[in-house]
Write a protein that holds these residues in place. Structure first.
Motif, PDB file in Angstrom:
ATOM      1  N   LEU A 133       0.802  -1.214   0.000  1.00 21.97           N
ATOM      2  CA  LEU A 133       0.000   0.000   0.000  1.00 21.97           C
ATOM      3  C   LEU A 133       0.838   1.267   0.000  1.00 21.97           C
ATOM      4  N   GLU A 134       1.814   1.359   0.888  1.00 23.01           N
ATOM      5  CA  GLU A 134       2.544   2.620   1.058  1.00 23.01           C
ATOM      6  C   GLU A 134       3.217   3.062  -0.232  1.00 23.01           C
ATOM      7  N   ASN A 135       3.932   2.171  -0.848  1.00 22.64           N
ATOM      8  CA  ASN A 135       4.664   2.551  -2.060  1.00 22.64           C
ATOM      9  C   ASN A 135       3.732   2.765  -3.247  1.00 22.64           C
ATOM     10  N   SER A 136       2.607   2.095  -3.255  1.00 12.80           N
ATOM     11  CA  SER A 136       1.635   2.318  -4.320  1.00 12.80           C
ATOM     12  C   SER A 136       0.960   3.675  -4.171  1.00 12.80           C
ATOM     13  N   LEU A 137       0.640   4.049  -2.927  1.00  8.67           N
ATOM     14  CA  LEU A 137       0.008   5.349  -2.711  1.00  8.67           C
ATOM     15  C   LEU A 137       0.896   6.488  -3.184  1.00  8.67           C
ATOM     16  N   SER A 138       2.181   6.386  -2.899  1.00  8.93           N
ATOM     17  CA  SER A 138       3.080   7.467  -3.304  1.00  8.93           C
ATOM     18  C   SER A 138       3.163   7.570  -4.823  1.00  8.93           C
ATOM     19  N   ALA A 139       3.111   6.435  -5.513  1.00  9.20           N
ATOM     20  CA  ALA A 139       3.152   6.466  -6.980  1.00  9.20           C
ATOM     21  C   ALA A 139       1.826   6.948  -7.568  1.00  9.20           C
ATOM     22  N   LEU A 140       0.736   6.794  -6.808  1.00 11.96           N
ATOM     23  CA  LEU A 140      -0.591   7.194  -7.275  1.00 11.96           C
ATOM     24  C   LEU A 140      -1.046   8.511  -6.660  1.00 11.96           C
ATOM     25  N   ALA A 141      -0.098   9.303  -6.203  1.00 14.15           N
ATOM     26  CA  ALA A 141      -0.428  10.524  -5.457  1.00 14.15           C
ATOM     27  C   ALA A 141      -1.238  11.521  -6.282  1.00 14.15           C
ATOM     28  N   GLN A 142      -1.188  11.435  -7.606  1.00  8.25           N
ATOM     29  CA  GLN A 142      -1.923  12.378  -8.452  1.00  8.25           C
ATOM     30  C   GLN A 142      -3.344  11.912  -8.766  1.00  8.25           C
ATOM     31  N   THR A 143      -3.798  10.881  -8.091  1.00  7.25           N
ATOM     32  CA  THR A 143      -5.183  10.455  -8.274  1.00  7.25           C
ATOM     33  C   THR A 143      -6.115  11.392  -7.518  1.00  7.25           C
ATOM     34  N   ASP A 144      -7.401  11.371  -7.869  1.00  5.93           N
ATOM     35  CA  ASP A 144      -8.378  12.218  -7.189  1.00  5.93           C
ATOM     36  C   ASP A 144      -8.817  11.617  -5.864  1.00  5.93           C
ATOM     37  N   ALA A 145      -8.878  10.294  -5.793  1.00  3.07           N
ATOM     38  CA  ALA A 145      -9.325   9.618  -4.579  1.00  3.07           C
ATOM     39  C   ALA A 145      -8.833   8.183  -4.619  1.00  3.07           C
ATOM     40  N   PHE A 146      -8.905   7.537  -3.475  1.00  2.00           N
ATOM     41  CA  PHE A 146      -8.567   6.115  -3.383  1.00  2.00           C
ATOM     42  C   PHE A 146      -9.827   5.328  -3.049  1.00  2.00           C
ATOM     43  N   GLY A 147      -9.886   4.085  -3.533  1.00  4.07           N
ATOM     44  CA  GLY A 147     -11.002   3.211  -3.222  1.00  4.07           C
ATOM     45  C   GLY A 147     -10.522   1.986  -2.473  1.00  4.07           C
ATOM     46  N   VAL A 148     -11.247   1.637  -1.407  1.00  4.82           N
ATOM     47  CA  VAL A 148     -10.901   0.467  -0.600  1.00  4.82           C
ATOM     48  C   VAL A 148     -12.174  -0.301  -0.274  1.00  4.82           C
ATOM     49  N   ALA A 149     -11.987  -1.507   0.266  1.00  7.02           N
ATOM     50  CA  ALA A 149     -13.135  -2.353   0.571  1.00  7.02           C
ATOM     51  C   ALA A 149     -13.720  -2.091   1.949  1.00  7.02           C
ATOM     52  N   CYS A 150     -12.885  -1.624   2.884  1.00  7.64           N
ATOM     53  CA  CYS A 150     -13.356  -1.561   4.263  1.00  7.64           C
ATOM     54  C   CYS A 150     -12.631  -0.465   5.032  1.00  7.64           C
ATOM     55  N   LEU A 151     -13.130  -0.195   6.226  1.00  9.69           N
ATOM     56  CA  LEU A 151     -12.624   0.899   7.036  1.00  9.69           C
ATOM     57  C   LEU A 151     -11.161   0.716   7.411  1.00  9.69           C
ATOM     58  N   SER A 152     -10.749  -0.482   7.775  1.00 10.62           N
ATOM     59  CA  SER A 152      -9.361  -0.695   8.193  1.00 10.62           C
ATOM     60  C   SER A 152      -8.381  -0.343   7.086  1.00 10.62           C
ATOM     61  N   GLU A 153      -8.735  -0.647   5.832  1.00 10.92           N
ATOM     62  CA  GLU A 153      -7.866  -0.282   4.716  1.00 10.92           C
ATOM     63  C   GLU A 153      -7.805   1.235   4.552  1.00 10.92           C
ATOM     64  N   ALA A 154      -8.933   1.894   4.731  1.00 14.26           N
ATOM     65  CA  ALA A 154      -8.966   3.355   4.613  1.00 14.26           C
ATOM     66  C   ALA A 154      -8.145   4.012   5.717  1.00 14.26           C
ATOM     67  N   LEU A 155      -8.249   3.497   6.930  1.00 14.90           N
ATOM     68  CA  LEU A 155      -7.488   4.072   8.041  1.00 14.90           C
ATOM     69  C   LEU A 155      -5.987   3.938   7.824  1.00 14.90           C
ATOM     70  N   GLU A 156      -5.577   2.859   7.185  1.00 16.81           N
ATOM     71  CA  GLU A 156      -4.152   2.692   6.896  1.00 16.81           C
ATOM     72  C   GLU A 156      -3.659   3.791   5.955  1.00 16.81           C
TER      73      GLU A 156
END
Length: 358
Positions: free
Chosen positions: A42-65
């Motif tokens: 997750l961490e390294n993917s988020l940094s590469a996708l930093a120019q996205t408008d939003a992120f999508g996840v399945a559940c609250l625990s993933e969002a909190l991370e």
């Protein structure tokens, strides 16, 4: 040290995000990063996708991370919250919620002042024929109208069951039902395109697209490779040759003694197995890439090792073996195992070392 490595190419991930932007230039992008970013970390993917408008996840625990890692983009909970207690947490953290049953709607209304104060949109899921989550067409219009009356900004959402298939009759049925509901609820924001639909139906991109597997350089189609789609593989899964055995005709290899040498052979042993997430069973002949050559597996994959036919290739201990990546596509490995690239990417274990290629 045992060499089993998962390398993540952040440049390729950014390239694929830009490809989505080219395909859907008028839509906002909700980049799907559920299941540890499809096994990519997750961490390294988020940094590469930093120019996205939003992120999508399945559940609250993933969002909190995502928040714990310091990323402040909007996050969409595509299955919504699972309890009323989660609703307040979602609001506090600026997570937009999908609602797909009446109890979620009631929780939302009970928290509407706080939800609306954060200017969060509510996503309403239409069950257009996939029959997993969502309101049927005969009830969703009332749900949307009621939420509008309560002051919520709404997004009508749907998921295709067969967007990877060109001729499945449910595709047209789902499209038409979505368009009918959209027309009945106008004005309303809309989102119905996953990776396959983004690539196939530009007329359905609407306000938000939700790319998943295409971001990670795997194909949503059985008959079109990532290269044909102008996408780049993000993950390379590799190991090393740790032994080479010379065997005679008639000798057997591996658990179950399922394969027998028909001639003298060189068998290379590779430091990877199903304990690392490599598929044990294969329906069709599987292969790996060593020194830019495809070499066939020979014998059953075990927990920590697999064996390949190295006859005539002069391999040596320490040679790098690509299980999947830029040369041997994960989708092709998946086909030999009777599954899809998504599953192989997501089920990797924590045993292989993770490396980042920026």
């Amino acid at each position: 040290m045992r060499q089993a490595t998962v390398s993540i190419n952040q440049d390729a991930l950014q390239y694929n995000l830009n490809r989505v932007k080219q395909l859907a230039p008028k839509s906002k992008i909700v980049s799907m990063v559920k299941a540890d970013a499809y096994g990519h970390g997750l961490e390294n993917s988020l940094s590469a996708l930093a120019q996205t408008d939003a992120f999508g996840v399945a559940c609250l625990s993933e969002a909190l991370e995502i928040r714990q890692l310091g990323f402040e983009q909007l996050v969409t909970l595509i299955e919504g919250v699972f309890s009323e207690d989660e609703m307040q947490i979602a609001i506090d953290q600026r997570f937009e919620c999908m609602v797909h049953h009446q109890q979620q709607v009631e929780w939302l209304i009970q928290h509407k002042v706080a939800y609306q104060a954060k200017k969060l949109k509510v996503w309403i899921k239409l069950n257009s024929g996939m029959n997993r989550l969502g309101f049927k067409a005969d009830e969703i219009i009332d749900v949307i109208n009621n939420l509008k009356a309560e002051g919520f900004e709404c997004v009508l959402a749907m998921h295709f069951a067969n967007a990877d298939s060109d001729d499945h009759p449910l595709n047209e049925q789902q499209k038409q039902l979505f368009l009918q509901v959209r027309e009945a609820c106008m004005p309303i924001l809309c989102s119905c395109c996953n990776s396959a639909a983004i690539l196939k139906w530009p007329e359905l991109h609407f306000d938000y697209v939700r790319p998943g597997v295409m971001l990670y350089g795997a194909s949503p189609f059985a008959d079109r490779s990532v290269h044909e789609l102008d996408l780049k593989p993000v993950m390379t899964f590799s190991a090393e040759v740790i032994a080479i055995n010379h065997i005679q005709a008639g000798e057997k290899v591996g658990y179950g003694s399922l394969v027998t040498a028909e001639k003298e052979m060189d068998i290379a042993v590779v430091s990877i197995g199903y304990g690392d997430g490599y598929p044990r069973a294969y329906i069709a002949q599987n292969s790996v890439v060593v020194n830019q050559k495809n070499l066939n597996l020979f014998g059953r994959v075990s927990m920590d090792m697999l064996t390949i036919d190295a006859t005539g290739h002069a391999l040596k201990i320490g040679d790098s073996v690509e299980l999947w990546g830029e040369q041997r596509l994960v989708d092709d490995v998946a086909k030999t195992s009777g599954t899809i690239g998504y599953e192989l990417l997501c089920r990797l274990s924590n045993r292989p070392t993770r490396k980042i290629k920026a």
